[in-house]
Design an enzyme around this catalytic site. Structure first.
Site, PDB file in Angstrom:
ATOM      1  CB  ILE A 159     -37.038  27.319  35.888  1.00 62.51           C
ATOM      2  CG1 ILE A 159     -37.747  28.966  35.863  1.00 62.51           C
ATOM      3  CG2 ILE A 159     -35.521  27.321  36.075  1.00 62.51           C
ATOM      4  CD1 ILE A 159     -37.514  29.458  37.238  1.00 62.51           C
ATOM      5  CB  THR A 236     -30.293  28.212  40.295  1.00 68.96           C
ATOM      6  OG1 THR A 236     -31.277  27.160  39.600  1.00 68.96           O
ATOM      7  CG2 THR A 236     -28.956  28.192  39.901  1.00 68.96           C
ATOM      8  CB  SER A 237     -34.920  26.552  43.404  1.00 75.24           C
ATOM      9  OG  SER A 237     -36.322  26.576  43.667  1.00 75.24           O
ATOM     10  NE  ARG A 238     -37.572  31.355  47.100  1.00 76.07           N
ATOM     11  CZ  ARG A 238     -37.158  32.015  46.054  1.00 76.07           C
ATOM     12  NH1 ARG A 238     -36.170  31.887  45.155  1.00 76.07           N
ATOM     13  NH2 ARG A 238     -38.317  33.052  45.644  1.00 76.07           N
ATOM     14  CG  ASP A 262     -27.952  32.491  42.155  1.00 80.42           C
ATOM     15  OD1 ASP A 262     -26.752  32.889  42.661  1.00 80.42           O
ATOM     16  OD2 ASP A 262     -28.903  32.695  42.134  1.00 80.42           O
ATOM     17  CD  GLU A 267     -30.749  33.848  49.728  1.00 87.29           C
ATOM     18  OE1 GLU A 267     -31.281  34.654  49.272  1.00 87.29           O
ATOM     19  OE2 GLU A 267     -30.619  32.726  49.201  1.00 87.29           O
ATOM     20  CG  HIS A 299     -31.128  34.924  45.256  1.00 92.69           C
ATOM     21  ND1 HIS A 299     -31.761  34.513  46.438  1.00 92.69           N
ATOM     22  CD2 HIS A 299     -31.835  34.944  44.233  1.00 92.69           C
ATOM     23  CE1 HIS A 299     -32.723  34.190  46.084  1.00 92.69           C
ATOM     24  NE2 HIS A 299     -33.293  34.172  44.816  1.00 92.69           N
ATOM     25  CD  GLN A 300     -24.453  36.532  39.655  1.00 91.32           C
ATOM     26  OE1 GLN A 300     -23.573  36.653  40.569  1.00 91.32           O
ATOM     27  NE2 GLN A 300     -24.504  36.593  38.354  1.00 91.32           N
ATOM     28  CB  ALA A 301     -30.299  32.258  38.819  1.00 93.10           C
ATOM     29  CG  PHE A 302     -33.347  37.389  39.852  1.00 92.53           C
ATOM     30  CD1 PHE A 302     -33.876  38.419  39.659  1.00 92.53           C
ATOM     31  CD2 PHE A 302     -32.452  37.167  40.987  1.00 92.53           C
ATOM     32  CE1 PHE A 302     -33.545  39.622  40.440  1.00 92.53           C
ATOM     33  CE2 PHE A 302     -32.214  37.860  41.671  1.00 92.53           C
ATOM     34  CZ  PHE A 302     -32.655  39.294  41.663  1.00 92.53           C
TER      35      PHE A 302
END
Length: 335
Positions: A159, A236-238, A262, A267, A299-302
């Site tokens: 990534i 966008t990871s953790r 993200d 969360e 948390h929608q990057a995936f």
């Protein structure tokens, strides 16, 4: 095999059921979909299930694993690449195998990270909200050219390297930090440096590393103080990679020029649910979204057709392999 699927949303139910049907001619596994997160209080819902299927905000610690083992669960399959929510040592002690999704469309997350960067830099969300109210004034919407800027990438796996490739297309110089250097990253012209040097020279920093004991709060008060003033941070990871309180302080002083995330370290009780009609008691997230130079997504990057499809197929394949006693190619080692 009976499988309890925790944190199941509408798309999980549809696409996991589809993958199960397509992969297994005799109807496949029996999937018990649960909207609840897996916790010590909900583990009993997996009674009679040989496997549980979890997601990033489920709690799969030693206590929960012991409860699952007592009920006969032998497999934990996480619908994610990261597995920091799972106590793998406890799982090994209890004889529970753990599998993950080692590979799904890395472009989904990398492209979303670029989108977040553009949105926070060019004030796209604010501009859109203004025009909906009939306000076409440009005051307060000025950003900066990415061309010619230095972009730091912490974590240069698949990534991170794709993100770096996109940024070179913008005309950026890329520097990276990773315990395991990537020839693909270097082939882009990327140069590896220490974290301190990366932060000091980068106009943009994007996080793409896993959450471990070594990387937890890799962005903290001390590292932010050494960062280039006014730089933009993307994650966008953790969520646990960033000390959120430290980031807020850096935003208040202008040391941090923008933040686009993200993921968020607290969360678990917020994301993947509609809380729009409730009072959100998390003061930190409320403070974050109040900043005009901050963008927070849930948390929608995936979340693309390609990525979700691969995640579900891989998950079913791992469950089937376990049931048949075959090699678990996506097994997580006990570390």
């Amino acid at each position: 095999m009976k499988v309890a699927v925790y944190s199941a949303r509408r798309y999980d139910k549809a696409l996991l059921a589809q993958a199960n049907e397509q992969a297994n001619e005799q109807g496949g596994h029996t999937l018990r979909f649960l909207e609840d997160r897996l916790t010590a209080h909900t583990a009993a819902l997996a009674e009679g299930c040989g496997a549980v299927c979890v997601f990033v905000n489920d709690t799969v610690d030693a206590e929960v694993l012991a409860l699952l083992a007592a009920q006969g669960t032998k497999l934990v399959a996480t619908r994610s690449t990261g597995y920091n929510q799972i106590d793998t040592e406890a799982a090994a002690r209890l004889g529970i195998a753990v599998v993950r999704v080692t590979d799904y469309s890395p472009h989904s997350v990398a492209e979303f990270a670029v989108g977040l960067l553009l949105a926070v830099n060019r004030k796209i969300a604010r501009a859109s909200a203004r025009t909906r109210d009939g306000n076409f004034d440009l005051d307060g919407l000025m950003g900066f050219d990415l061309h010619g800027k230095t972009v730091g990438v912490i974590g240069t796996g698949k990534i991170g390297t794709i993100f770096a490739r996109i940024m070179t297309g913008f005309g950026c110089t890329v520097v990276g930090h990773d315990r395991y250097p990537s020839p693909a990253f270097e082939a882009l012209g990327g140069r590896y440096v220490g974290v301190d040097e990366l932060l000091a020279c980068s106009d943009v920093v994007s996080l793409h590393c896993p959450l471990t004991d070594d990387t937890r709060h890799i962005v903290n008060a001390e590292s932010l103080a050494r960062a280039k003033r006014g730089s933009v941070l993307v994650n966008t990871s953790r969520g646990g990679l960033i000390d959120t309180d430290a980031a807020i302080q850096a935003l208040k002083t202008g040391q941090l020029g923008g933040l686009a995330i993200d993921v968020y370290e607290q969360e678990a009780n917020l994301f993947f649910q509609d809380l729009s009609s409730t009072i959100i008691c998390d003061d930190v997230i409320q403070r974050l979204v109040s900043f005009p130079n901050v963008i927070v997504t849930g948390h929608q990057a995936f979340f693309t057709v390609e990525a979700i499809g691969q995640i579900m197929r891989t998950t079913i394949e791992s469950i089937t392999a376990f049931e048949r006693g075959e090699e678990l190619v996506n097994r997580v080692p006990a570390t």
